[in-house]
Every structure is written in C-alpha cells, then in structure tokens.
Design an enzyme around this catalytic site. Structure first.
Site, PDB file in Angstrom:
ATOM      1  N   GLU A   1       1.486  -1.032   2.741  1.00 44.00           N
ATOM      2  CA  GLU A   1       0.611  -0.187   1.913  1.00 44.00           C
ATOM      3  C   GLU A   1       1.506   0.470   0.880  1.00 44.00           C
ATOM      4  O   GLU A   1       2.292   1.357   1.204  1.00 44.00           O
ATOM      5  CB  GLU A   1      -0.119   0.832   2.789  1.00 44.00           C
ATOM      6  CG  GLU A   1      -1.289   1.490   2.096  1.00 44.00           C
ATOM      7  CD  GLU A   1      -0.884   2.720   1.305  1.00 44.00           C
ATOM      8  OE1 GLU A   1      -0.766   2.621   0.057  1.00 44.00           O
ATOM      9  OE2 GLU A   1      -0.667   3.756   1.928  1.00 44.00           O
TER      10      GLU A   1
ATOM     11  N   CYS B   1      -0.712   7.667  -3.171  1.00 42.18           N
ATOM     12  CA  CYS B   1      -0.740   6.323  -3.738  1.00 42.18           C
ATOM     13  C   CYS B   1      -2.087   5.978  -4.352  1.00 42.18           C
ATOM     14  O   CYS B   1      -2.171   5.090  -5.201  1.00 42.18           O
ATOM     15  CB  CYS B   1      -0.359   5.297  -2.674  1.00 42.18           C
ATOM     16  SG  CYS B   1      -1.254   5.510  -1.129  1.00 42.18           S
TER      17      CYS B   1
END
Length: 490
Positions: free
Chosen positions: A262, A296
């Site tokens: 990720e 993110c």
C-alpha cells in the site's frame, strides 16, 4: 481526555524492548531516537534489532505457525477479540502515545488513529469465523469426481508499517494475517517505534500465544531487508512510499514471496457543476490537510470545473481559517507537525518549487507556526500545469493544488493522468451520476460526495504506483490465504 492532563501531554510508553517468541528482550543493534515532532524533544532512545534477533523472530513465528494455523476459527477469533478489548481499555494512553509520537491532533488521533483500529480488529475477529471453502460439485471427465477449494494460511507474514498511522497500519496487516491463521513479524517505522513496541506488551496482556506476533525495530533498511529476504518469511506486507515499495518487491522476489504493497497517492477531488462549494469548502480542505497532509489518500489535487473556480476560491478563503496549526493537544487544532525536520524541509521544497515554476499561492494561513516543532502552514496553489512536479508527486504534507477543467471528459483524463491510483472523490448534485463516473476513474477507492469512514469490510489499495494487492476486509484476509484444490472419487 483533555489538554489539562499533564501526564498524558508528556506521556510516552516505557517499553523499549522487542517482543520475540513471547518475551520482551533488549535490542542488540544501534539505537534510534524517538522524537516528539511538536516539541522537537527526544522522548526515548530505543535499541534496534540485530540480524540474529531478526532470525530469532522469524524462527519464533515459524515454530508458532502450525499450532496457530490449526487452531479452531473460534480460538483465533477469541484471541483477536481479547486484543481489541485490551486496546479498548487503553484508548486514552494509545491516543496520548500517537499525539506525542506522531503529532496527530488529539481529537483526530482518538477517533481515526485508535478507535478506528479497534473497530477493524473487532471486524477481523468475526471474519476469522468464516468458512471460505467452496464446493465445486461433480466432474465427469474421465471419471466421476468431486472437488472443493479450501483456503489455507500462507505462513509467516512480515508486516512493515509507515510512521503516519502506526496503530491502524499494523492492525490492517497483523489483524488480517491472524484471522487467516498466519503468524507475523511486525516492523514499524523507526520514526515512530514507541507505540508499536508498547503494543507488544498489549499482545502479551491479551494472551496472544508466544511467537504468533513478534515485534522488532530497525535503524534503517538493513533490518527490513533481512526480514523481507528471509527464507522463513512467506508473505511481505508494506505500507510506505512507492520508491521503498519497489525495493521491497525486488527483495521479496528473490524468494518468490507474495507481497501486499500500500503505497503513495496523488488523489483527485473532482468538483462538478451544481454543487454548493460554500457548504463544502471547509470539509474539502480539512480532508486533505488532516494529519498534516501525511496521508496516502489525501485529496490534495482539486480538479474544479471552470464555472466553479472563482466561487470555490472565495468560499475557501472564508473556510481556510478553520485549518488551525499548532499544539496537537489543543482540541481546536486540526493540523499538527511534520514528522521530522528533514520532512518539513522536503514539504517546504515543494512550496518553493511551485513558486519558482510560476505557481501562485491563493490560499494560506496568516497565523505564524509555533517556534518549536516541525510545523508547516497549509497552502493551495493555482496556475501550475498538470504535469508539474507539485501536481504529480505525493507531497505528504499540507500542500494542495487547484486545477480547472472545462468538461467532464477532461476531468476524467486529468484524474487518471497520474502514476498513482489510490483514491478519488467526486462531488456532484447527482449521486447516481457520480457512481457511474467512478467506473471511469483508475482509483482503488472512489468516494462520491465525501463517502464515509474507512469501513472494515471494504478493500483498500490502488492502481499503478499506489501498490499491489489490497488490505482490509475480506480482500485483505485473502492476501494471506492460499487456495487449495481437493479432489476425490466417490
């Protein structure tokens, strides 16, 4: 919890030991410093793991694997539930640890850094009970046979987390791995080791069997590399930058290990005609600037229809003072510091570069940042071409950019014109149209009109440089399972 509790304002976990095979042991490697990013104060010195201790942690996970994999789903579920209970009992101190180690403002830290993780743990405890076996039924060629597909635990998982969400990122990994029947070695960012090391004590308090979760700390890439290339590790799960993720993928490939990555994002927020920008402006900016922009999925690339740009900027000037930078223990503050001085300088370099490239700062705060701490005031740029570095690169700080578009086709093209594909949002007066538009966006998550909170039963991950595989929900658990075809003759 209030800012008037001095013990919590300065409290950090006292655990400095690694957790290996159910025992707390002193690290044998070089020490790293834990620093409060809001005060610049060194709060602890933490010895890191030696190569031999990495080996010991992996060996412990390997020895614990057969019993944990063969434990009943109810036993694994009960262990994860006990851990959630222990976390619940320590919400105030977990929150304080996050505030003092990451710099996340206290109100946000409690809800999004701690309680969200507990919610996910409780969901994973229930998911551990699910029988995933698929019956394929009869097959007649060349003789009658029957088949089923069972799902078996993959083995030992290396869980490597980023600094920005120490609890959640760990929970997403080890929680799913434990529910699947895997054992783990957990390695946090050396910038935020304290919360994770203390979690080692909480694992013990919850009665997690020895070796099922091991906790290490590294002082740089060497410990991580030894872990990701270790022959005793079957899966690697990492959250962090795409550059480091690529290196980890290369390292894991030497042993043909499965990886879940990720990574970064440069997420678009598409504002379509017909929306009420005055009502939305505050939430739009808080969404990308929260946690200091160190997220993110921050929606910092604002694609605004040209008919809305003037109204959006006017509404934003009214709303922008709601972004308050400062002491993360102040409940009025919603933007804390950057994690370290070098990162603060990196974020500032994007601001300086945007100005040098002809961009204009159209939104900023006049309030000076505190004298101590790695603070950056949020800013929003306009006037930069979509190919500009500031528009295309993940800043990981409170820097946004507004890019106008003329047509919906152009908005989709701009949204997809990025190496990343983690998340996106569409604001529209027509929800069904927004849902249809989501299918044209190369993003692992698409919110329409702000969506909702991060569900424990929905996948998280992305396209392109945003990573490989998915975390969270059933999709996250299956990252740690191997399908096994079993066929028999009657």
């Amino acid at each position: 919890m209030t800012a008037t509790q001095p013990d919590l304002r300065t409290w950090v976990p006292t655990t400095r030991e690694l957790l290996i095979d159910g025992r707390l042991v002193a690290g044998e490697g070089p020490a790293v410093e834990a620093v409060n990013p809001a005060t610049e104060q060194v709060t602890a010195t933490v010895p890191t793991a030696s190569t031999a201790q990495v080996d010991a942690a992996v060996d412990a996970a390997r020895r614990a694997f057969p019993a944990w994999a063969e434990a009943s789903p109810r036993e694994r579920s009960a262990a994860i539930s006990r851990l959630a209970d222990v976390f619940e009992a320590n919400v105030e101190r977990l929150t304080a640890s996050i505030v003092n180690e990451v710099g996340t403002p206290v109100a946000f830290a409690e809800v999004m850094q701690v309680r969200l993780g507990i919610t996910h743990l409780r969901w994973m405890a229930e998911a551990a009970l699910l029988d995933r076996t698929v019956q394929l039924g009869p097959w007649h060629d060349p003789v009658l046979s029957y088949s089923e597909v069972a799902y078996r635990p993959a083995g030992v998982v290396a869980c490597i987390t980023g600094y920005n969400y120490p609890i959640n990122l760990a929970v997403f990994k080890f929680g799913a791995a434990l529910a699947a029947g895997c054992t783990t070695v957990l390695l946090p960012s050396p910038r935020t080791p304290l919360t994770t090391l203390w979690m080692g004590e909480l694992f013990e308090e919850a009665g997690i069997p020895a070796g099922v979760i091991n906790v290490l700390v590294g002082d740089g890439p060497s410990v991580g590399q030894h872990l990701t290339t270790h022959p005793g590790v079957d899966r690697v799960s990492f959250t962090g930058s795409d550059a480091v993720g690529a290196r980890i993928m290369e390292q894991a490939a030497r042993g043909l290990k499965g990886v879940t990555l990720e990574l970064g994002g440069k997420s678009p927020n598409i504002l379509l005609p017909g929306i009420d920008v005055a009502a939305l402006a505050r939430d739009i900016h808080l969404r990308w600037a929260r946690n200091g922009g160190q997220g993110c999925a921050a929606l910092a690339r604002m694609l605004v229809h040209e008919s809305l740009v003037d109204d959006f900027l006017a509404a934003s000037r009214e709303a922008f003072p709601a972004l308050k930078v400062g002491d993360p223990w102040d409940r009025e503050v919603n933007i804390g510091p950057m994690i370290r001085e070098d990162h603060r300088q990196r974020v500032q370099s994007f601001v300086d570069g945007g100005l040098a490239d002809g961009g204009e700062i159209v939104l900023s705060l006049d309030t000076p940042v505190p004298d101590r701490g790695y603070f950056v005031n949020p800013v929003v740029f306009t006037g930069l071409p979509h190919g500009n570095r500031l528009v295309q690169t993940e800043v990981f700080g409170p820097v946004g950019v507004v890019v106008p578009f003329a047509t919906e086709e152009e908005a989709v093209a701009l949204a997809n014109d990025t190496a990343y594909g983690l998340a996106a949002n569409v604001y529209t007066p027509d929800v069904e149209h927004g849902r249809a538009l989501a299918g044209r966006l190369r993003s692992g998550t698409v919110w329409v009109n702000g969506g909702g909170n991060m569900r424990p039963d929905a996948p998280f991950g992305g396209f392109g440089l945003s990573g490989v595989g998915r975390e969270v929900g059933e999709w996250g658990i299956r990252e740690y399972l191997e399908p096994q075809h079993v066929q028999w003759r009657p």
